[in-house]
Design a protein around this motif. Structure first.
Motif, PDB file in Angstrom:
ATOM      1  N   UNK A   1      13.622   0.179  -7.486  1.00 47.70           N
ATOM      2  CA  UNK A   1      13.845   0.262  -6.041  1.00 47.70           C
ATOM      3  C   UNK A   1      13.289  -0.968  -5.322  1.00 47.70           C
ATOM      4  N   UNK A   2      12.147  -1.459  -5.795  1.00 47.67           N
ATOM      5  CA  UNK A   2      11.568  -2.665  -5.191  1.00 47.67           C
ATOM      6  C   UNK A   2      12.480  -3.867  -5.392  1.00 47.67           C
TER       7      UNK A   2
ATOM      8  N   UNK B   1      11.308   5.085   0.349  1.00 47.10           N
ATOM      9  CA  UNK B   1      10.989   4.615   1.700  1.00 47.10           C
ATOM     10  C   UNK B   1       9.977   3.477   1.636  1.00 47.10           C
ATOM     11  N   UNK B   2       8.946   3.650   0.798  1.00 49.45           N
ATOM     12  CA  UNK B   2       7.933   2.598   0.672  1.00 49.45           C
ATOM     13  C   UNK B   2       8.536   1.327   0.079  1.00 49.45           C
ATOM     14  N   UNK B   3       9.409   1.491  -0.905  1.00 55.92           N
ATOM     15  CA  UNK B   3      10.020   0.314  -1.530  1.00 55.92           C
ATOM     16  C   UNK B   3      10.922  -0.422  -0.547  1.00 55.92           C
ATOM     17  N   UNK B   4      11.675   0.314   0.239  1.00 60.67           N
ATOM     18  CA  UNK B   4      12.603  -0.338   1.155  1.00 60.67           C
ATOM     19  C   UNK B   4      11.910  -0.898   2.401  1.00 60.67           C
ATOM     20  N   UNK B   5      10.608  -0.619   2.538  1.00 61.38           N
ATOM     21  CA  UNK B   5       9.838  -1.354   3.544  1.00 61.38           C
ATOM     22  C   UNK B   5       9.770  -2.835   3.201  1.00 61.38           C
TER      23      UNK B   5
ATOM     24  N   UNK C   1      12.235  -4.909   5.292  1.00 64.97           N
ATOM     25  CA  UNK C   1      11.786  -5.408   6.600  1.00 64.97           C
ATOM     26  C   UNK C   1      10.788  -6.541   6.444  1.00 64.97           C
ATOM     27  N   UNK C   2       9.922  -6.445   5.429  1.00 61.70           N
ATOM     28  CA  UNK C   2       8.961  -7.526   5.196  1.00 61.70           C
ATOM     29  C   UNK C   2       9.668  -8.837   4.901  1.00 61.70           C
ATOM     30  N   UNK C   3      10.637  -8.802   3.986  1.00 62.68           N
ATOM     31  CA  UNK C   3      11.314 -10.039   3.586  1.00 62.68           C
ATOM     32  C   UNK C   3      12.221 -10.571   4.695  1.00 62.68           C
TER      33      UNK C   3
ATOM     34  N   UNK D   1       0.835  -1.208   0.000  1.00 65.17           N
ATOM     35  CA  UNK D   1       0.000   0.000   0.000  1.00 65.17           C
ATOM     36  C   UNK D   1       0.868   1.255   0.000  1.00 65.17           C
ATOM     37  N   UNK D   2       1.945   1.251   0.801  1.00 62.25           N
ATOM     38  CA  UNK D   2       2.840   2.405   0.838  1.00 62.25           C
ATOM     39  C   UNK D   2       3.472   2.687  -0.513  1.00 62.25           C
ATOM     40  N   UNK D   3       3.881   1.639  -1.199  1.00 55.97           N
ATOM     41  CA  UNK D   3       4.472   1.808  -2.527  1.00 55.97           C
ATOM     42  C   UNK D   3       3.433   2.359  -3.499  1.00 55.97           C
TER      43      UNK D   3
END
Length: 416
Positions: A392-393, A284-288, A291-293, A32-34
């Motif tokens: 970035x993702x 920032x959204x992509x680099x979340x 943490x998910x992975x 959602x952030x991305x």
């Protein structure tokens, strides 16, 4: 259909309902952030494109691309125009004369830049005809002392078609009774609305012959020539070349970069800076996804160990989690692109409806050069934003996938 092992498992992990609901929640928020970052970038860049487009088409469609003027009034402007037209980049030429002063009516006063034109020639270099609300440009006939003003000036002065205005010139007349300002009565024959406060409030148009009489010139004398070019960004160079060709000491050139260049450059710089700042939001959204992975890798250590004992290579393990992170990025980017395109195409209408609902203008013509929110969606912006989000993702998947590939089966299964 055949799919590599790491693609099959990676997409299965993405679709599967995990036991760890917190990890699923973090994965959803990353997506959602991305998507939100992509939406905001597309909408904001489209709005900046809209301001850029309106600046070029409306404001720079009304003001001269360049002018050729002399120290003295020009007697035979037709001959001078013929010389100027010989330059291959000149699209059209029209005569003009200007005078600053004040308009007064019923005790109300408004400053004005009175621009004298030839209506037939002005259409070749200006888009004023497209914005006439009342009256016609052709009503500016010689010796009629008619005037066309913007709707904002008409509202400020409380006048309409057929009403009289007094134009007060910056010159004075010396009489035996004292010194008095020179004044002339004009009749309002037209009202225009461009949407730019500077033009709608402070620009007036009249006939060349009428303003020549106020200057105490001959009826056919003009102040200069207004030029229109095929490429307005070449105006400084072309105007200088034309002035040199006509004689540097007889004529001088001015172009739009001296009057509105700072505003245009500010818009271009703002677009670049805002785009860079919004790209950081997408980053920032992509680099979340990292943490998910990382959480997914910790949650799936047992599965990783089993796959390794069954013969999966570190490269395949790494590919599984790269696929999973990339799928999150692709889905988030796709949703953001679809919503962003829809929002960019409708943001102008939405803001206009909201202004009508609450009765408040977000963009005032007193502050901004236009009084509405423009938007122009460009395919290259959408491609650039989506491409940046996908890259970035993908980069965000590398470190967690590398950590997963280094998992030792014996260590992971020790406490299973």
């Amino acid at each position: 259909m055949f799919r590599p092992l790491f693609v099959f498992i990676g997409t299965r992990y993405t679709r599967a309902k995990r036991r760890n609901h917190f990890v699923s929640f973090i994965s959803l928020t990353s997506m959602i952030g991305l998507a939100l970052g992509v939406v905001v970038m597309i909408v904001v860049l489209s709005v900046m494109n809209g301001f850029d487009h309106e600046m070029r088409t409306r404001v720079l469609g009304m003001v001269p691309h360049a002018t050729i003027e002399g120290d003295q009034p020009i007697n035979d402007w037709h001959a001078l125009a013929d010389k100027v037209k010989t330059h291959p980049e000149v699209q059209a030429v029209a005569p003009f004369t200007q005078m600053q002063g004040l308009l007064s009516s019923n005790g109300k006063v408004q400053k004005v830049l009175l621009n004298a034109i030839d209506p037939a020639e002005e259409r070749k270099v200006s888009i004023i005809d497209n914005f006439m609300q009342k009256g016609r440009l052709d009503d500016l006939t010689p010796d009629s002392f008619g005037i066309v003003i913007g709707d904002k000036a008409a509202t400020s002065l409380g006048v309409g078609i057929g009403d009289k205005l007094t134009f007060v010139t910056p010159e004075v007349t010396v009489t035996p009774g004292g010194i008095f300002p020179r004044m002339k009565r004009f009749t309002v024959v037209g009202i225009f609305h461009v949407g730019a406060g500077e033009l709608d409030g402070f620009l007036g148009l009249t006939n060349l012959t009428d303003l020549a009489r106020l200057h105490r010139w001959k009826p056919d004398q003009v102040q200069g020539l207004r030029l229109k070019f095929d490429d307005l960004f070449e105006a400084p160079r072309v105007a200088w070349e034309i002035a040199q060709k006509l004689g540097d000491h007889d004529f001088y050139a001015r172009d739009w970069t001296r009057t509105h260049g700072n505003l245009y450059q500010a818009i271009r710089m703002e677009k670049a800076m805002i785009g860079l700042l919004l790209l950081l939001i997408v980053a920032v959204a992509a680099f979340n996804i990292i943490s998910t992975l990382v959480m997914v890798v910790n949650d799936k250590k047992g599965d990783i160990a089993i796959l390794r004992t069954l013969g999966a290579t570190p490269g395949q393990i790494m590919g599984i989690f790269m696929v999973q992170g990339t799928v999150i990025g692709v889905v988030g980017t796709f949703i953001g692109a679809v919503v962003g395109i829809f929002a960019a195409l409708n943001v102008s209408a939405a803001v206009s409806a909201l202004e009508g609902l609450i009765g408040h203008k977000f963009l005032s013509a007193d502050v901004y050069f236009i009084d509405y929110l423009p938007s122009q969606l460009m395919a290259e912006d959408v491609v650039l934003v989506c491409g940046a989000a996908l890259v970035l993702s993908f980069l965000a998947t590398l470190y967690p996938a590398w950590r997963a590939a280094r998992t030792q089966p014996a260590e992971a299964l020790r406490y299973e």
